[in-house]
Design an enzyme around this catalytic site. Structure first.
Site, PDB file in Angstrom:
ATOM      1  CD  GLN A 141     -15.801 -10.693 -46.653  1.00 23.84           C
ATOM      2  OE1 GLN A 141     -16.483 -11.260 -45.811  1.00 23.84           O
ATOM      3  NE2 GLN A 141     -16.068 -10.759 -47.941  1.00 23.84           N
ATOM      4  CG  LEU A 159     -20.654 -10.238 -49.996  1.00 27.23           C
ATOM      5  CD1 LEU A 159     -21.225  -9.578 -48.749  1.00 27.23           C
ATOM      6  CD2 LEU A 159     -21.596 -10.058 -51.179  1.00 27.23           C
ATOM      7  N   GLY A 183     -22.780 -14.372 -45.712  1.00 28.19           N
ATOM      8  CA  GLY A 183     -21.863 -14.157 -44.597  1.00 28.19           C
ATOM      9  C   GLY A 183     -20.964 -12.969 -44.876  1.00 28.19           C
TER      10      GLY A 183
END
Ligand code: ZN
Length: 189
Positions: free
Chosen positions: A51, A94, A46
């Site tokens: 981000q 991430l 995801g």
């Protein structure tokens, strides 16, 4: 299409408020396409807009197995419909390279959202599945919440963060309301 730079923990964009997507403009469409490219390039399950430095209520998820065709799902302005139960989830992100820790999650989590064409849909993540946990992880991002805020062991998590050269947990973000834990589920990665 292009891959974008993923912002790392410590970047204020991850804690900044995210705004609703008012119109799926060509800019938003390109952002979605680039986020999909970026998620696959980084082998993520995801990715949320903050981000990649864009403070919008928008995220994508693909929980298809390796031997299945890719299936990116786009969530625009999502809202929680239902949440229940509790599980322990082993998660990474991430924005936190090489950091994994145990966090508390709901077992079942249902959201409604709009897709990339603006059509409303609803999706139900059940039984502590990867989908159920990924939905919560990404939903958190668009509310400026990070997975470490749910850490079961704050001190152990701090150690991992410091080892990886990331800032320690800021206690003001630790979440006090946590679902009760019943089962353990591994492998959110
Ligand atoms: Zn994340």
């Amino acid at each position: 299409m292009a891959t974008l730079k993923v912002k790392k923990y410590g970047d204020p964009v991850l804690r900044s408020p995210n705004k609703d997507v008012i119109k799926i403009s060509s800019k938003i469409q390109k952002l979605i396409d680039d986020m999909i490219d970026t998620m696959y390039a980084q082998s993520g399950v995801g990715l949320a807009a903050p981000q990649v430095g864009e403070n919008y209520k928008l995220f994508i998820i693909d929980v298809s197995a390796e031997d299945e065709p890719s299936n990116p799902i786009v969530f625009i302005n999502p809202k929680i419909i239902k949440k229940s139960g509790a599980v322990i989830s082993y998660e990474g992100c991430l924005s936190f390279p090489e950091v994994y820790t145990y966090v508390r999650r709901y077992e079942n989590f249902t959201v409604k959202a709009k897709d990339a064409k603006g059509r409303p849909f609803m999706i139900e993540g059940k039984d502590g599945s990867l989908l159920a946990r990924a939905l919560q992880h990404e939903f958190d991002h668009i509310n400026s919440v990070l997975f470490i805020d749910h850490a079961i062991n704050r001190f152990e998590t701090d150690q991992i963060l410091i080892e990886k050269g990331l800032p320690a947990i800021d206690p003001k973000y630790l979440l006090l309301e946590k679902p009760e834990v019943k089962d353990e589920i591994l492998d959110y990665s």
